[in-house]
Scaffold this motif. Structure first.
Motif, PDB file in Angstrom:
ATOM      1  N   TYR A 330       4.105  -0.329   0.076  1.00 16.47           N
ATOM      2  CA  TYR A 330       4.747   0.271   1.235  1.00 16.47           C
ATOM      3  C   TYR A 330       4.315  -0.365   2.553  1.00 16.47           C
ATOM      4  O   TYR A 330       4.651   0.134   3.628  1.00 16.47           O
ATOM      5  N   GLY A 331       3.574  -1.453   2.483  1.00 16.82           N
ATOM      6  CA  GLY A 331       3.259  -2.205   3.687  1.00 16.82           C
ATOM      7  C   GLY A 331       2.318  -1.517   4.642  1.00 16.82           C
ATOM      8  O   GLY A 331       2.422  -1.707   5.856  1.00 16.82           O
ATOM      9  N   ARG A 332       1.372  -0.718   4.114  1.00 10.80           N
ATOM     10  CA  ARG A 332       0.432  -0.004   4.981  1.00 10.80           C
ATOM     11  C   ARG A 332      -0.776  -0.896   5.262  1.00 10.80           C
ATOM     12  O   ARG A 332      -1.740  -0.944   4.509  1.00 10.80           O
ATOM     13  N   GLU A 333      -0.702  -1.585   6.367  1.00 16.13           N
ATOM     14  CA  GLU A 333      -1.683  -2.615   6.684  1.00 16.13           C
ATOM     15  C   GLU A 333      -3.087  -2.044   6.893  1.00 16.13           C
ATOM     16  O   GLU A 333      -4.076  -2.586   6.382  1.00 16.13           O
ATOM     17  N   LYS A 334      -3.205  -0.950   7.626  1.00 14.04           N
ATOM     18  CA  LYS A 334      -4.525  -0.365   7.874  1.00 14.04           C
ATOM     19  C   LYS A 334      -5.170   0.097   6.576  1.00 14.04           C
ATOM     20  O   LYS A 334      -6.379  -0.079   6.372  1.00 14.04           O
ATOM     21  N   ALA A 335      -4.379   0.706   5.710  1.00 14.87           N
ATOM     22  CA  ALA A 335      -4.918   1.174   4.436  1.00 14.87           C
ATOM     23  C   ALA A 335      -5.386  -0.001   3.590  1.00 14.87           C
ATOM     24  O   ALA A 335      -6.444   0.058   2.947  1.00 14.87           O
ATOM     25  N   VAL A 336      -4.630  -1.089   3.566  1.00 12.43           N
ATOM     26  CA  VAL A 336      -5.027  -2.268   2.805  1.00 12.43           C
ATOM     27  C   VAL A 336      -6.319  -2.849   3.347  1.00 12.43           C
ATOM     28  O   VAL A 336      -7.237  -3.186   2.589  1.00 12.43           O
ATOM     29  N   ARG A 337      -6.426  -2.977   4.659  1.00 12.74           N
ATOM     30  CA  ARG A 337      -7.652  -3.511   5.255  1.00 12.74           C
ATOM     31  C   ARG A 337      -8.855  -2.638   4.918  1.00 12.74           C
ATOM     32  O   ARG A 337      -9.941  -3.140   4.634  1.00 12.74           O
ATOM     33  N   TYR A 338      -8.650  -1.320   4.962  1.00 17.66           N
ATOM     34  CA  TYR A 338      -9.767  -0.404   4.675  1.00 17.66           C
ATOM     35  C   TYR A 338     -10.206  -0.523   3.216  1.00 17.66           C
ATOM     36  O   TYR A 338     -11.408  -0.589   2.924  1.00 17.66           O
ATOM     37  N   ILE A 339      -9.253  -0.570   2.304  1.00 15.29           N
ATOM     38  CA  ILE A 339      -9.589  -0.582   0.870  1.00 15.29           C
ATOM     39  C   ILE A 339     -10.284  -1.876   0.475  1.00 15.29           C
ATOM     40  O   ILE A 339     -11.309  -1.867  -0.207  1.00 15.29           O
ATOM     41  N   ILE A 340      -9.743  -3.023   0.897  1.00 15.83           N
ATOM     42  CA  ILE A 340     -10.345  -4.285   0.483  1.00 15.83           C
ATOM     43  C   ILE A 340     -11.659  -4.544   1.217  1.00 15.83           C
ATOM     44  O   ILE A 340     -12.436  -5.401   0.803  1.00 15.83           O
TER      45      ILE A 340
END
Length: 653
Positions: A330-340
């Motif tokens: 879904y293109g959630r950039e902040k969530a991706v940055r936080y998880i990785i």
């Protein structure tokens, strides 16, 4: 409502003859309707005045008439029957007086909105009148169910208890609930039970009264009470519900979403303060789509909720997808940055779902370029992993035809980080011939159309600038009074602005010509070379367009230089548009071209992150990062969840 109760209510709603009804009394239809209506209206006006003496005098007068029964039981008034009007006054003496004259059936008569006299008394907050009507109905009832009057619904599906809740009268609600508990479970036409209506009123005392008896959550109809409290941010009501009955707190919607699913969708961190040992099991429950509350939070990009839930919630949904899969999809950039970037969760980066797709695969499938950049730049990423179809992320990207600047950047980015995979031809020997055939992939029609369009633009620029080179402002010297050495020279040759015109026109001419040659070569090659050729040819074309615009601006300024105000205005206006053209065309093309350095020279790794970050900043500047104008059709429909409508998939961060 059980069958016997429904039959009993229906019987009285149809106006049956009760125990003391007169079977031989004349009806309104047997009398002169004009006279009956006039007399009934006169009596109604007297009742509205709420003067018992006047009403008693009028009733005694009417009692002497031969058609008095038809008058007392007339049902065609604007506000229903005389009993409805008496109930609206809230005066028990008036109602008692009128009950002595009307037919017993009138107590169940409905007005145009389906209200019985009990509904009207409830709306008027007439506690004693309502109680009198209930007692009267029970005295007249010969059936097993004595509470039938309390269970009749009006046209909106409301019982008297529903109406009492809407009036915010705590005492009346308590009384009706004590008379009959059954209606507290029933929904109205808006799918709202009295419990849910109590949330609409915002009256915590009414909600507390409705909770006073022991309720069976499985019998409550309509919208879940606990989800309504979440939607209205009534945190106190939620705590009250949890203390009263934990089963009420576990109620779900029609798709299995519980209180934490909805709170994750609405980004309500305070709801998660109710996470206790006795409620933690709810964050481990999946809705009908297989999603956990943490997946809903990831889908919406709510990083704070992911942080709260990751330690108490499983990480896989029904499709075997982690929260990183969902955030990438879904293109959630902040969530991706936080998880990785999280020490415990970054291991998800190479996990595969039931279809074998990693988060990188999903980012490519749904063209989430903002997420793709962060995944590719992570040192733990393995772009060579294959899904169940034996495809790496780069294979999926190459199988999709280019769909603009974003997809072109995606192709080049994945090619620059992916090593050639030989696993596919080992797993599927039959793919060897296909792999050989794919060495020269034909150019897709959309790419071919793009090349043709770009070539036409470059050709037009070439033609215009070529003509401008021999039709310069001011013309050429041809007079016999000048030296033969000056013949054919431009008349403004010594003018600095003219010299700038010649330079800009020459740059535009040769850059556009170079671009034409580049697009011609791209048109004749296979798809991968065509992509490279288009981007390389786009650089000189992006230079030619501003240069041609500058040449035009200088030429016009030279011809109107006598009028300084006009020349200045044209110069300022033209300069603004040249800056816009340069920024809109040159910047993305140059950024894409810079990506070729790491593409051809894999050891120059610092260049790739720098280029990616510049391109990501460019997308954000144009607000492209939150919109996917060229998304595939399946992504626009989105994946439904119990707590959310279809999503556009853009990054709302």
């Amino acid at each position: 409502m059980n069958t016997s109760t429904r039959e009993e209510v229906q019987k009285y709603e149809e106006g049956p003859s009760l125990s003391n009804a007169s079977a031989t009394a004349p009806t309104a239809e047997q009398q002169d309707p004009t006279n009956v209506y006039a007399a009934a209206k006169k009596l109604a006006d007297v009742i509205k005045g709420a003067n018992v003496e006047d009403i008693n005098s009028t009733i005694e007068t009417l009692a002497c008439q031969t058609d008095s029964f038809a008058i007392f039981n007339f049902r065609g008034l604007l506000r229903g029957s005389l009993l409805h009007i008496a109930a609206a006054t809230g005066n028990r003496d008036i109602l008692r007086l009128l009950l002595s004259y009307v037919d017993a059936n009138l107590i169940a008569t409905r007005d145009d909105w389906g209200n019985t006299p009990l509904h009207i008394a409830t709306k008027a907050k007439a506690f004693e009148v309502a109680d009198m009507l209930i007692r009267r109905a029970r005295d007249l009832s010969s059936g097993e169910d004595k509470n039938w009057i309390l269970r009749i619904k009006n046209n909106h599906g409301n019982t008297a208890l529903h109406e009492a809740v809407l009036t915010r009268d705590v005492g009346l609600v308590r009384h009706l609930l004590g008379e009959d508990l059954e209606p507290v479970y029933w929904e109205n036409e808006d799918k709202k039970s009295p419990l849910y209506l109590a949330l609409d009123t915002g009256n915590s005392d009414i909600l507390r009264v409705l909770f006073s008896p022991s309720l069976d959550p499985s019998r409550i109809e309509g919208l879940p009470l606990v989800l309504g409290a979440v939607a209205r941010k009534q945190y106190g009501s939620l705590d009250e519900i949890l203390k009263k009955n934990k089963k009420l707190f576990a109620m779900t919607d029609s798709k299995g979403g519980n209180v934490f699913h909805l709170a994750a969708f609405l980004n309500e961190p305070r709801i998660f303060d109710l996470l206790r040992p006795e409620t933690e099991y709810l964050v481990r429950e999946r809705d009908t789509n297989g999603d956990l509350p943490i997946h809903i939070a990831s889908k919406m990009g709510h990083v704070e909720l992911i942080e709260k839930l990751h330690s108490v919630s499983p990480w896989l949904n029904g499709q075997g997808q982690t929260i990183l899969h969902v955030a990438a999809k879904y293109g959630r950039e902040k969530a991706v940055r936080y998880i990785i970037g999280h020490l415990d969760m970054r291991e998800m980066i190479n996990e595969r779902d039931h279809d074998g797709n990693t988060p990188l695969h999903l980012a490519v499938i749904y063209l989430r370029l903002n997420v793709l950049i962060h995944l590719v730049l992570d040192e733990n990423i393995n772009p060579s992993l294959l899904n169940r179809k034996g495809l790496a992320a780069v294979d999926i990207a190459l199988n999709h035809p280019p769909r603009g600047l974003r997809s072109g950047f995606e192709h080049l980015l994945l090619l620059s980080v992916s090593a050639e995979s030989s696993d596919l031809i080992i797993l599927k020997p039959e793919a060897r011939d296909r792999a050989y055939a794919n060495r020269s992939l034909p150019i897709p029609d959309r790419l071919r159309e793009g090349i043709n369009t770009s070539m036409v633009v470059a050709t037009l620029v070439t033609t215009v600038t070529f003509a401008a080179g021999f039709a310069v402002p001011g013309g050429f010297i041809s007079s016999d009074t000048t030296s033969k050495d000056d013949w054919g020279m431009a008349t403004m040759l010594d003018n600095r602005m003219f010299q700038a015109f010649v330079i800009c026109n020459t740059i535009a001419m040769f850059c556009s010509m170079t671009s034409v040659v580049g697009f011609m070569l791209a048109y004749l090659t296979e798809v991968r070379s065509a992509i490279v050729g288009c981007l390389l040819a786009g650089v000189p074309l992006a230079i030619a367009l501003p240069a041609m615009s500058a040449a035009f601006l200088i030429g016009v300024t030279l011809t109107i230089g006598k009028f300084h105000w006009l020349a200045t205005a044209i110069l300022i206006l033209g300069s603004v548009f040249i800056l816009i053209i340069t920024g809109a065309i040159l910047s993305p093309v140059v950024l894409l071209s810079l990506l070729f350095l790491p593409f051809f020279f894999h050891r120059l790794r610092p260049i790739r992150p720098l280029t990616c970050r510049f391109f990501l900043a460019y997308l954000r500047f144009l607000q492209v990062g939150t919109f996917n104008l060229d998304d595939p059709k399946e992504d626009r429909t989105g994946s439904m969840t119990s707590a959310s409508p279809p999503l556009d998939g853009g990054d709302g961060d």
